[in-house]
Motif scaffolding. Structure first.
Motif, PDB file in Angstrom:
ATOM      1  N   MET A  48       0.634  -1.275  -0.121  1.00 29.82           N
ATOM      2  CA  MET A  48       0.384  -0.189  -0.294  1.00 29.82           C
ATOM      3  C   MET A  48       0.972   1.081   0.187  1.00 29.82           C
ATOM      4  N   PRO A  49       1.301   1.833  -1.055  1.00 27.24           N
ATOM      5  CA  PRO A  49       2.470   3.080  -1.276  1.00 27.24           C
ATOM      6  C   PRO A  49       1.359   3.964  -0.961  1.00 27.24           C
ATOM      7  N   GLY A  50       1.779   5.329  -0.198  1.00 24.84           N
ATOM      8  CA  GLY A  50       0.706   6.679  -0.225  1.00 24.84           C
ATOM      9  C   GLY A  50       1.438   7.685   0.920  1.00 24.84           C
ATOM     10  N   ARG A  51       0.476   8.862   0.200  1.00 23.29           N
ATOM     11  CA  ARG A  51       1.727   9.893   1.499  1.00 23.29           C
ATOM     12  C   ARG A  51       0.301  10.019   2.447  1.00 23.29           C
ATOM     13  N   VAL A  52       1.616  10.626   3.532  1.00 27.35           N
ATOM     14  CA  VAL A  52       0.779   9.782   4.553  1.00 27.35           C
ATOM     15  C   VAL A  52       1.374  11.324   5.708  1.00 27.35           C
ATOM     16  N   TYR A  53       1.073  11.953   7.343  1.00 31.54           N
ATOM     17  CA  TYR A  53       1.039  13.670   7.367  1.00 31.54           C
ATOM     18  C   TYR A  53       1.750  12.585   9.007  1.00 31.54           C
ATOM     19  N   ARG A  54       2.851  13.833   9.794  1.00 29.95           N
ATOM     20  CA  ARG A  54       3.093  13.820  10.574  1.00 29.95           C
ATOM     21  C   ARG A  54       3.448  15.261  11.332  1.00 29.95           C
ATOM     22  N   ASN A  55       2.579  15.422  12.037  1.00 27.34           N
ATOM     23  CA  ASN A  55       3.077  16.853  12.739  1.00 27.34           C
ATOM     24  C   ASN A  55       4.496  16.814  13.564  1.00 27.34           C
ATOM     25  N   GLU A  56       5.364  17.289  12.756  1.00 28.18           N
ATOM     26  CA  GLU A  56       6.539  16.793  13.269  1.00 28.18           C
ATOM     27  C   GLU A  56       7.567  18.164  12.961  1.00 28.18           C
ATOM     28  N   ALA A  57       8.450  18.225  13.836  1.00 25.63           N
ATOM     29  CA  ALA A  57       9.676  19.212  13.266  1.00 25.63           C
ATOM     30  C   ALA A  57      10.457  19.105  11.802  1.00 25.63           C
ATOM     31  N   SER A  88      13.557  14.514   9.182  1.00 28.10           N
ATOM     32  CA  SER A  88      12.016  13.892   9.008  1.00 28.10           C
ATOM     33  C   SER A  88      11.916  15.237   8.309  1.00 28.10           C
ATOM     34  N   TYR A  89       9.952  14.737   8.067  1.00 31.25           N
ATOM     35  CA  TYR A  89       9.619  16.388   7.480  1.00 31.25           C
ATOM     36  C   TYR A  89       8.150  15.722   7.894  1.00 31.25           C
ATOM     37  N   CYS A  90       7.807  17.273   7.795  1.00 31.23           N
ATOM     38  CA  CYS A  90       5.772  17.139   7.699  1.00 31.23           C
ATOM     39  C   CYS A  90       4.811  16.148   7.120  1.00 31.23           C
ATOM     40  N   THR A  91       5.393  15.322   5.753  1.00 27.95           N
ATOM     41  CA  THR A  91       4.682  14.995   4.812  1.00 27.95           C
ATOM     42  C   THR A  91       5.379  13.603   4.308  1.00 27.95           C
ATOM     43  N   PHE A  92       5.574  12.371   4.101  1.00 25.67           N
ATOM     44  CA  PHE A  92       6.314  12.171   3.314  1.00 25.67           C
ATOM     45  C   PHE A  92       5.582  10.565   2.803  1.00 25.67           C
ATOM     46  N   GLN A  93       6.437  10.059   1.718  1.00 28.99           N
ATOM     47  CA  GLN A  93       5.532   8.648   1.277  1.00 28.99           C
ATOM     48  C   GLN A  93       5.951   7.544   1.821  1.00 28.99           C
ATOM     49  N   MET A  95       7.329   1.189   5.701  1.00 30.89           N
ATOM     50  CA  MET A  95       8.857   2.335   5.038  1.00 30.89           C
ATOM     51  C   MET A  95       8.397   3.659   4.432  1.00 30.89           C
ATOM     52  N   GLY A  96       9.701   3.948   4.742  1.00 28.62           N
ATOM     53  CA  GLY A  96       9.687   5.518   4.131  1.00 28.62           C
ATOM     54  C   GLY A  96      10.178   5.478   3.254  1.00 28.62           C
ATOM     55  N   ILE A  97       9.620   6.338   2.013  1.00 32.25           N
ATOM     56  CA  ILE A  97      10.160   6.077   0.685  1.00 32.25           C
ATOM     57  C   ILE A  97      11.228   7.316   0.830  1.00 32.25           C
ATOM     58  N   GLU A  98      11.747   8.569   1.464  1.00 35.87           N
ATOM     59  CA  GLU A  98      12.332   9.453   1.375  1.00 35.87           C
ATOM     60  C   GLU A  98      13.088   9.160   2.057  1.00 35.87           C
ATOM     61  N   ARG A  99      13.371   8.180   3.379  1.00 35.63           N
ATOM     62  CA  ARG A  99      14.659   7.301   3.862  1.00 35.63           C
ATOM     63  C   ARG A  99      15.378   5.987   2.621  1.00 35.63           C
ATOM     64  N   ILE A 100      14.539   5.749   2.414  1.00 40.26           N
ATOM     65  CA  ILE A 100      14.572   4.370   0.991  1.00 40.26           C
ATOM     66  C   ILE A 100      15.718   4.989   0.183  1.00 40.26           C
ATOM     67  N   ALA A 101      15.384   6.886   0.485  1.00 36.45           N
ATOM     68  CA  ALA A 101      16.508   7.080  -1.055  1.00 36.45           C
ATOM     69  C   ALA A 101      17.110   7.537  -0.222  1.00 36.45           C
ATOM     70  N   LEU A 102      17.264   8.101   0.410  1.00 32.77           N
ATOM     71  CA  LEU A 102      18.075   8.666   1.027  1.00 32.77           C
ATOM     72  C   LEU A 102      19.604   7.526   1.023  1.00 32.77           C
ATOM     73  N   LEU A 103      19.535   6.240   1.320  1.00 30.43           N
ATOM     74  CA  LEU A 103      20.643   5.664   1.378  1.00 30.43           C
ATOM     75  C   LEU A 103      21.119   5.327   0.033  1.00 30.43           C
ATOM     76  N   LYS A 104      19.612   5.201  -0.955  1.00 30.60           N
ATOM     77  CA  LYS A 104      20.289   4.858  -1.589  1.00 30.60           C
ATOM     78  C   LYS A 104      21.267   6.114  -2.675  1.00 30.60           C
ATOM     79  N   TYR A 105      20.948   7.298  -2.374  1.00 28.21           N
ATOM     80  CA  TYR A 105      21.342   7.396  -3.487  1.00 28.21           C
ATOM     81  C   TYR A 105      22.789   9.163  -2.722  1.00 28.21           C
ATOM     82  N   GLY A 106      22.972   8.861  -1.223  1.00 26.70           N
ATOM     83  CA  GLY A 106      23.810   8.763  -0.152  1.00 26.70           C
ATOM     84  C   GLY A 106      23.270  10.349  -0.608  1.00 26.70           C
TER      85      GLY A 106
END
Length: 337
Positions: free
Chosen positions: A188-197, A202-207, A308-319
């Protein structure tokens, strides 16, 4: 007498400047009227011969004549320069063609498509759900107690007491299980929202991409094998990984999967909090209480889930060392991918 000469020179200049159609003729006019021996310049010498009564008026007329001649000369010069420039414009057919830059998919879209392709090759189907969710699907049906911290306004964007912006894509798991009977194997892929700094991590919205497999005789070993297979296909066979015990309300037992930080090669950096490891996903066996919410027989069926978070996965994949780069739309960054 001098007054008549001024008028005569003015008329002659007007005629000459109108007929000037080249820089050569324009230079001849400058020499004739404005050079040291030009007719306008010489008139100032003749001003000495005028009487004291005539000098003020004649001096004024001479200044007006010189200013007028100078201004019209400069205007004509600018006109000829513009004409000369436009006449030189041409197309050089020997020049190489200009490369037309084409658009491309955002790096997060590319990452998501690669993840989806890997899990689809393992037999997982793809499902999506609404981003505006009810409290029931986002929390209650996932076995979140009423006093769980995730229900607090510090973590969640609530619309009202019953609806909120989903904090994970796990609600889609509930919707999928409500609509079909086991075996269920889906992501189940999709965008989610967290009230975070907002910071580098981290970001307030991610996938997110969450996965679910429910059937008879599903084991934790199968969960680990699926995730290790995914990680090696995505990051390479040389990948180092580990599983740590963890806690999630909707799985029991639960674990988190870490891989060696690609940014610092395990030496420690701000992204991995100097640990050398970075969590890429959470996982576990589906809690029997969740199966009861969707009317599955928890004595017969068992399952596992992961997210899993897409952004976190991409951070590691592409340095990449800052998650905010994904959202700034800086073409210098995006064109690298």
């Amino acid at each position: 007498m001098l007054d008549e000469i001024i008028t005569q020179i003015k008329n002659e200049f007007e005629k000459d400047i109108q007929e000037a159609d080249s820089f050569k003729k324009l230079e001849e006019i400058r020499i004739k009227y404005l050079a040291r021996n030009g007719s306008v310049t010489l008139l100032f010498d003749k001003l000495k011969e005028a009487s004291k009564e005539e000098k003020p008026l004649l001096g004024k007329k001479l200044n007006e004549l010189r200013n007028s001649v100078t201004e019209k000369f400069n205007s004509k010069k600018e006109l000829l320069e513009k004409s000369e420039t436009s006449s030189k414009e041409f197309i050089d057919l020997t020049l190489p063609g200009r490369t037309v830059k084409t658009g491309s998919k955002h790096i997060l879209t590319q990452t998501l498509e690669e993840i989806k392709q890997i899990f689809k090759s393992m037999g997982f189907s793809v499902f999506e759900g609404p981003e505006l969710e009810s409290d029931y699907y986002n929390f209650e049906a996932l076995n979140f107690p009423a006093d769980h911290p995730a229900r607090d306004m510090q973590d969640t964007f609530f619309i009202n007491q019953k609806f909120l912006l989903r904090t994970h894509t796990s609600p889609v798991q509930i919707r999928v299980m409500e609509s079909m009977q086991p075996p269920v194997r889906a992501i189940m892929p999709g965008r989610v929202y967290r009230n975070e700094a907002i910071n580098a991590r981290s970001y307030c919205t991610f996938q997110q991409v969450e996965g679910l497999y429910v059937d008879t005789d599903v084991t934790f070993a199968e969960l680990k094998g699926t995730l290790v297979s995914f990680a090696k296909q995505f990051y390479g066979n040389s990948l180092k990984y580990r599983f740590r015990p963890s806690f999630f309300p909707f799985t029991e037992p639960s674990a988190e999967m870490d891989i060696t930080c690609f940014i610092c090669n395990g030496k420690g950096c701000r992204i991995c909090k100097n640990s050398g490891w970075l969590e890429i996903l959470g996982c576990g066996m589906v809690d029997p209480n969740v199966l009861k919410y969707v009317n599955y027989d928890s004595e017969k069926f068992v399952g596992y889930a992961f997210g899993m978070g897409i952004e976190r996965i991409a951070l590691l994949k592409y340095g990449i060392n800052d998650i905010r780069l994904f959202f700034e739309n800086d073409l210098r960054f995006l064109r690298q991918f």
